[in-house]
Motif scaffolding. Structure first.
Motif, PDB file in Angstrom:
ATOM      1  N   LEU A  32       0.792  -1.229   0.000  1.00 45.98           N
ATOM      2  CA  LEU A  32       0.000   0.000   0.000  1.00 45.98           C
ATOM      3  C   LEU A  32       0.825   1.280   0.000  1.00 45.98           C
ATOM      4  CD1 LEU A  32      -2.865  -0.946   2.494  1.00 45.98           C
ATOM      5  CD2 LEU A  32      -2.900  -1.004  -0.003  1.00 45.98           C
ATOM      6  N   GLN A  33       2.115   1.205   0.284  1.00 47.91           N
ATOM      7  CA  GLN A  33       2.927   2.423   0.322  1.00 47.91           C
ATOM      8  C   GLN A  33       2.940   3.097  -1.045  1.00 47.91           C
ATOM      9  OE1 GLN A  33       6.951   1.391   1.350  1.00 47.91           O
ATOM     10  NE2 GLN A  33       7.217   0.002  -0.349  1.00 47.91           N
ATOM     11  N   LEU A  69      -0.569   6.400  19.235  1.00 44.61           N
ATOM     12  CA  LEU A  69      -0.695   6.184  17.792  1.00 44.61           C
ATOM     13  C   LEU A  69       0.615   6.497  17.068  1.00 44.61           C
ATOM     14  CD1 LEU A  69      -2.266   5.601  15.214  1.00 44.61           C
ATOM     15  CD2 LEU A  69      -3.146   7.941  15.278  1.00 44.61           C
ATOM     16  N   ASP A  70       1.253   7.600  17.413  1.00 43.54           N
ATOM     17  CA  ASP A  70       2.493   7.948  16.705  1.00 43.54           C
ATOM     18  C   ASP A  70       3.607   6.946  17.002  1.00 43.54           C
ATOM     19  OD1 ASP A  70       2.893   8.708  19.321  1.00 43.54           O
ATOM     20  OD2 ASP A  70       3.697  10.686  18.859  1.00 43.54           O
ATOM     21  N   GLU A  71       3.567   6.319  18.173  1.00 40.51           N
ATOM     22  CA  GLU A  71       4.564   5.295  18.492  1.00 40.51           C
ATOM     23  C   GLU A  71       4.365   4.060  17.625  1.00 40.51           C
ATOM     24  OE1 GLU A  71       5.654   5.859  23.156  1.00 40.51           O
ATOM     25  OE2 GLU A  71       3.611   5.185  22.739  1.00 40.51           O
ATOM     26  N   ILE A  72       3.093   3.671  17.404  1.00 37.91           N
ATOM     27  CA  ILE A  72       2.808   2.528  16.525  1.00 37.91           C
ATOM     28  C   ILE A  72       3.224   2.853  15.098  1.00 37.91           C
ATOM     29  CG2 ILE A  72       1.023   1.022  15.591  1.00 37.91           C
ATOM     30  CD1 ILE A  72      -0.551   1.407  18.140  1.00 37.91           C
ATOM     31  N   ASN A  73       2.847   4.042  14.630  1.00 30.72           N
ATOM     32  CA  ASN A  73       3.182   4.420  13.257  1.00 30.72           C
ATOM     33  C   ASN A  73       4.690   4.518  13.047  1.00 30.72           C
ATOM     34  OD1 ASN A  73       0.703   4.518  11.904  1.00 30.72           O
ATOM     35  ND2 ASN A  73       0.222   6.527  12.772  1.00 30.72           N
ATOM     36  N   ASN A  74       5.424   4.927  14.076  1.00 28.84           N
ATOM     37  CA  ASN A  74       6.880   5.001  13.951  1.00 28.84           C
ATOM     38  C   ASN A  74       7.503   3.619  13.736  1.00 28.84           C
ATOM     39  OD1 ASN A  74       7.015   7.786  14.182  1.00 28.84           O
ATOM     40  ND2 ASN A  74       7.381   7.754  16.398  1.00 28.84           N
ATOM     41  N   THR A  75       6.859   2.595  14.292  1.00 34.55           N
ATOM     42  CA  THR A  75       7.386   1.236  14.096  1.00 34.55           C
ATOM     43  C   THR A  75       7.164   0.752  12.667  1.00 34.55           C
ATOM     44  OG1 THR A  75       5.335   0.099  14.775  1.00 34.55           O
ATOM     45  CG2 THR A  75       6.904   0.682  16.515  1.00 34.55           C
ATOM     46  N   LEU A  76       6.227   1.379  11.949  1.00 33.57           N
ATOM     47  CA  LEU A  76       5.948   0.981  10.568  1.00 33.57           C
ATOM     48  C   LEU A  76       6.898   1.645   9.571  1.00 33.57           C
ATOM     49  CD1 LEU A  76       2.036   1.152  10.509  1.00 33.57           C
ATOM     50  CD2 LEU A  76       3.505  -0.771  11.123  1.00 33.57           C
ATOM     51  N   LEU A  77       7.495   2.773   9.954  1.00 30.68           N
ATOM     52  CA  LEU A  77       8.344   3.526   9.029  1.00 30.68           C
ATOM     53  C   LEU A  77       9.519   2.714   8.487  1.00 30.68           C
ATOM     54  CD1 LEU A  77       8.374   7.055  10.708  1.00 30.68           C
ATOM     55  CD2 LEU A  77       7.065   6.305   8.703  1.00 30.68           C
ATOM     56  N   PRO A  78      10.225   1.918   9.324  1.00 39.80           N
ATOM     57  CA  PRO A  78      11.344   1.132   8.786  1.00 39.80           C
ATOM     58  C   PRO A  78      10.904   0.083   7.767  1.00 39.80           C
ATOM     59  CG  PRO A  78      11.508   1.323  11.174  1.00 39.80           C
ATOM     60  CD  PRO A  78      10.147   1.805  10.796  1.00 39.80           C
ATOM     61  N   LEU A  79       9.613  -0.240   7.737  1.00 40.63           N
ATOM     62  CA  LEU A  79       9.110  -1.238   6.795  1.00 40.63           C
ATOM     63  C   LEU A  79       8.833  -0.635   5.429  1.00 40.63           C
ATOM     64  CD1 LEU A  79       6.481  -2.944   9.150  1.00 40.63           C
ATOM     65  CD2 LEU A  79       8.861  -3.618   8.789  1.00 40.63           C
ATOM     66  N   ASP A  81       9.491   2.022   2.033  1.00 37.86           N
ATOM     67  CA  ASP A  81      10.495   2.638   1.169  1.00 37.86           C
ATOM     68  C   ASP A  81      10.497   4.134   1.470  1.00 37.86           C
ATOM     69  OD1 ASP A  81      11.888   3.868  -0.916  1.00 37.86           O
ATOM     70  OD2 ASP A  81      11.278   2.358  -2.379  1.00 37.86           O
ATOM     71  N   PRO A  82      11.617   4.694   1.911  1.00 38.12           N
ATOM     72  CA  PRO A  82      11.645   6.112   2.290  1.00 38.12           C
ATOM     73  C   PRO A  82      11.313   7.075   1.159  1.00 38.12           C
ATOM     74  CG  PRO A  82      13.864   5.179   2.204  1.00 38.12           C
ATOM     75  CD  PRO A  82      12.918   4.040   2.105  1.00 38.12           C
ATOM     76  N   SER A  83      11.368   6.598  -0.101  1.00 33.40           N
ATOM     77  CA  SER A  83      11.050   7.466  -1.231  1.00 33.40           C
ATOM     78  C   SER A  83       9.561   7.515  -1.528  1.00 33.40           C
ATOM     79  CB  SER A  83      11.801   6.996  -2.486  1.00 33.40           C
ATOM     80  OG  SER A  83      11.327   5.710  -2.901  1.00 33.40           O
ATOM     81  N   LEU A  84       8.780   6.684  -0.825  1.00 36.02           N
ATOM     82  CA  LEU A  84       7.340   6.617  -1.065  1.00 36.02           C
ATOM     83  C   LEU A  84       6.575   7.043   0.181  1.00 36.02           C
ATOM     84  CD1 LEU A  84       7.164   3.139  -2.858  1.00 36.02           C
ATOM     85  CD2 LEU A  84       7.109   5.402  -3.948  1.00 36.02           C
ATOM     86  N   GLN A  85       5.325   7.449  -0.023  1.00 35.07           N
ATOM     87  CA  GLN A  85       4.488   7.820   1.124  1.00 35.07           C
ATOM     88  C   GLN A  85       4.202   6.573   1.947  1.00 35.07           C
ATOM     89  OE1 GLN A  85       0.637   9.411   0.139  1.00 35.07           O
ATOM     90  NE2 GLN A  85       0.192  10.039   2.241  1.00 35.07           N
ATOM     91  N   PRO A  86       4.534   6.578   3.238  1.00 38.10           N
ATOM     92  CA  PRO A  86       4.360   5.365   4.049  1.00 38.10           C
ATOM     93  C   PRO A  86       2.907   5.154   4.472  1.00 38.10           C
ATOM     94  CG  PRO A  86       5.167   7.135   5.423  1.00 38.10           C
ATOM     95  CD  PRO A  86       5.128   7.685   4.016  1.00 38.10           C
TER      96      PRO A  86
END
Length: 204
Positions: A32-33, A69-79, A81-86
């Motif tokens: 979905l990213q 919520l922001d803590e959960i979402n932060n755990t998803l960021l490493p999953l 691609d930094p060039s795409l909207q997470p």
């Protein structure tokens, strides 16, 4: 989970949660990213709510605090691609997940209710009272938010379930204070003297 096996149970829970994150949530994130993922929310929302429930409950058992919520979402960021909207979990799925411990926060309070009853049965009234206070705080804060939310029919249903869970925890703690240890064997029973009689059962 009791004071005798807390470390072992939490270690296994954290490993299981990490496995779900790496095997399933990461796959969802990759698919979905970079897309208008919010348009597909109804397709993945139930699974995300269950994930939120598991993550918040595990966090509470470990630290006694609510995972934000922001803590959960932060755990998803490493999953992602930094060039795409997470992919990010939205506020509604987070609240439904926290509400649901039958339904997520409503889901979470159901799990908290079972945990509190178990702790009282083990003679750990102080910890059960901490759970009671935590569940009561969640319910109180959400009563201020839910009436102003769009598409909140699920939330209102879960709020009713949450209130039932909070009432069961309060009655359990109150019963032990009034009657002492003699009341502990009645927890969750159908005995006419049980302080849980008259509180509707929750289908979990």
């Amino acid at each position: 989970m009791s004071k005798y096996n807390k470390v072992e149970v939490l270690e296994k829970a954290e490993k299981d949660l990490a496995a779900v994150t790496n095997q399933y949530v990461s796959r969802l994130v990759k698919e979905l990213q970079g897309t208008d993922f919010w348009k597909l929310r109804r397709a993945y929302s139930p699974g995300i709510q269950e994930y939120v429930e598991a993550a918040t409950f595990c966090s509470f058992c470990k630290s006694g605090t609510l995972l934000k919520l922001d803590e959960i979402n932060n755990t998803l960021l490493p999953l992602s691609d930094p060039s795409l909207q997470p992919l990010q979990i939205n506020i509604l799925d987070y609240l439904l997940g926290v509400l649901n411990i039958h339904l997520q926060l409503a889901d979470l309070t159901g799990e908290l209710m079972r945990l509190a009853i178990g702790r009282i049965s083990d003679g750990e009234l102080e910890f059960a009272e901490k759970i009671c206070s935590f569940a009561r705080d969640i319910y109180r804060e959400l009563t201020l938010v839910v009436p102003h939310m769009d598409d909140s029919s699920d939330m209102k249903t879960k709020m009713d379930v949450m209130l039932q869970s909070v009432m069961k925890i309060e009655n359990a703690c109150f019963g032990v204070h009034v009657r002492g240890s003699e009341y502990i064997p009645l927890l969750g029973s159908n005995d006419p003297n049980s302080f849980l009689v008259g509180i509707p059962d929750i289908e979990l």
